[in-house]
Design an enzyme around this catalytic site. Sequence first.
Site, PDB file in Angstrom:
ATOM      1  N   ARG A 154       2.729   2.204  31.329  1.00 43.39           N
ATOM      2  CA  ARG A 154       4.002   1.742  31.910  1.00 43.39           C
ATOM      3  C   ARG A 154       5.198   2.314  31.176  1.00 43.39           C
ATOM      4  O   ARG A 154       6.283   2.450  31.736  1.00 43.39           O
ATOM      5  CB  ARG A 154       4.033   0.220  31.978  1.00 43.39           C
ATOM      6  CG  ARG A 154       3.133  -0.317  33.089  1.00 43.39           C
ATOM      7  CD  ARG A 154       2.997  -1.811  32.988  1.00 43.39           C
ATOM      8  NE  ARG A 154       2.280  -2.173  31.774  1.00 43.39           N
ATOM      9  CZ  ARG A 154       1.178  -2.880  31.724  1.00 43.39           C
ATOM     10  NH1 ARG A 154       0.671  -3.361  32.811  1.00 43.39           N
ATOM     11  NH2 ARG A 154       0.571  -3.136  30.588  1.00 43.39           N
ATOM     12  N   GLU A 160      -5.147  -6.862  19.899  1.00 52.00           N
ATOM     13  CA  GLU A 160      -5.414  -8.278  19.645  1.00 52.00           C
ATOM     14  C   GLU A 160      -6.838  -8.455  19.088  1.00 52.00           C
ATOM     15  O   GLU A 160      -7.059  -9.190  18.140  1.00 52.00           O
ATOM     16  CB  GLU A 160      -5.244  -9.058  20.942  1.00 52.00           C
ATOM     17  CG  GLU A 160      -4.973 -10.519  20.704  1.00 52.00           C
ATOM     18  CD  GLU A 160      -4.681 -11.251  22.004  1.00 52.00           C
ATOM     19  OE1 GLU A 160      -4.427 -10.602  23.022  1.00 52.00           O
ATOM     20  OE2 GLU A 160      -4.743 -12.501  21.965  1.00 52.00           O
TER      21      GLU A 160
HETATM   22  P1  AMP Z   1       1.142  -5.347  21.557  1.00 54.11           P
HETATM   23  O1  AMP Z   1       0.523  -4.119  20.914  1.00 54.11           O
HETATM   24  O2  AMP Z   1       0.402  -6.605  21.218  1.00 54.11           O
HETATM   25  O3  AMP Z   1       2.627  -5.451  21.273  1.00 54.11           O
HETATM   26  O4  AMP Z   1       0.941  -5.190  23.127  1.00 54.11           O
HETATM   27  C1  AMP Z   1       1.821  -4.405  23.863  1.00 54.11           C
HETATM   28  C2  AMP Z   1       1.121  -3.614  24.940  1.00 54.11           C
HETATM   29  O5  AMP Z   1       0.168  -4.406  25.652  1.00 54.11           O
HETATM   30  C3  AMP Z   1       2.127  -3.109  25.936  1.00 54.11           C
HETATM   31  O6  AMP Z   1       1.823  -1.756  26.264  1.00 54.11           O
HETATM   32  C4  AMP Z   1       1.999  -4.047  27.125  1.00 54.11           C
HETATM   33  O7  AMP Z   1       2.065  -3.341  28.335  1.00 54.11           O
HETATM   34  C5  AMP Z   1       0.642  -4.731  26.962  1.00 54.11           C
HETATM   35  N1  AMP Z   1       0.723  -6.207  27.025  1.00 54.11           N
HETATM   36  C6  AMP Z   1       0.454  -7.088  26.016  1.00 54.11           C
HETATM   37  N2  AMP Z   1       0.598  -8.364  26.392  1.00 54.11           N
HETATM   38  C7  AMP Z   1       0.991  -8.335  27.687  1.00 54.11           C
HETATM   39  C8  AMP Z   1       1.336  -9.350  28.673  1.00 54.11           C
HETATM   40  N3  AMP Z   1       1.309 -10.659  28.383  1.00 54.11           N
HETATM   41  N4  AMP Z   1       1.705  -8.936  29.907  1.00 54.11           N
HETATM   42  C9  AMP Z   1       1.752  -7.618  30.209  1.00 54.11           C
HETATM   43  N5  AMP Z   1       1.438  -6.620  29.349  1.00 54.11           N
HETATM   44  C10 AMP Z   1       1.063  -6.953  28.103  1.00 54.11           C
END
Ligand code: AMP
Length: 181
Positions: A64, A101
Amino acid sequence: MIPPDVLDLRARIRTIPDYPKPGVQFRDITTLLGDARAFRRAVDELVQPWAGAKIDKVAGIEARGFILGGAVAHQVSAGFVPIRKKGKLPHETVRIAYSLEYGIDEMEMHKDAVQTGERVVLVDDLIATGGTAEGAVKLLKNMGADVLAAVFIVDLPDLGGADKIRKLGVPVRTLVSFEGH
Ligand code: AMP
């Protein structure tokens, strides 16, 4: 300009409960992207603090971040750099492991995508734990980039990602936030 009360970006984001797994509220930006005025506004707002600043490259995180990053790059007359999951880029790459995660993965960019000292803005749709953006910032810095900012439409502040990126010395801009995961 369209007043913020008329065009509420937050209201253009669709929430899908329990996707892709129970307990996760998926923040779906395709509804925002499909709305011409909201899409334009989001792109303009993301880089508004750097209007007039010289930006050499916009780096977008798969997938995205490509949609938004491409539009932002066009808007600020910068080049675009894709940061991809490993094994997708055809030429010589640099790679970094980053935390998800559950577990770790690797992302990469082309070795010649950024020159030392180039001013780069990083773009993705959403920041949650910040693991993905942290990996991308480190990859860009390792290549000598001057990372001006990391920008996202959505922040999930309870997960602490934006603070993690600020601690790396990179300003963070987000447009809307949601509580929880
Ligand atoms: P993070 O590495 O935990 O900051 O996760 C960010 C990435 O995971 C981004 O590329 C987001 O598109 C996706 N992502 C994580 N959580 C969500 C969520 N609740 N809704 C949509 N996309 C998410």
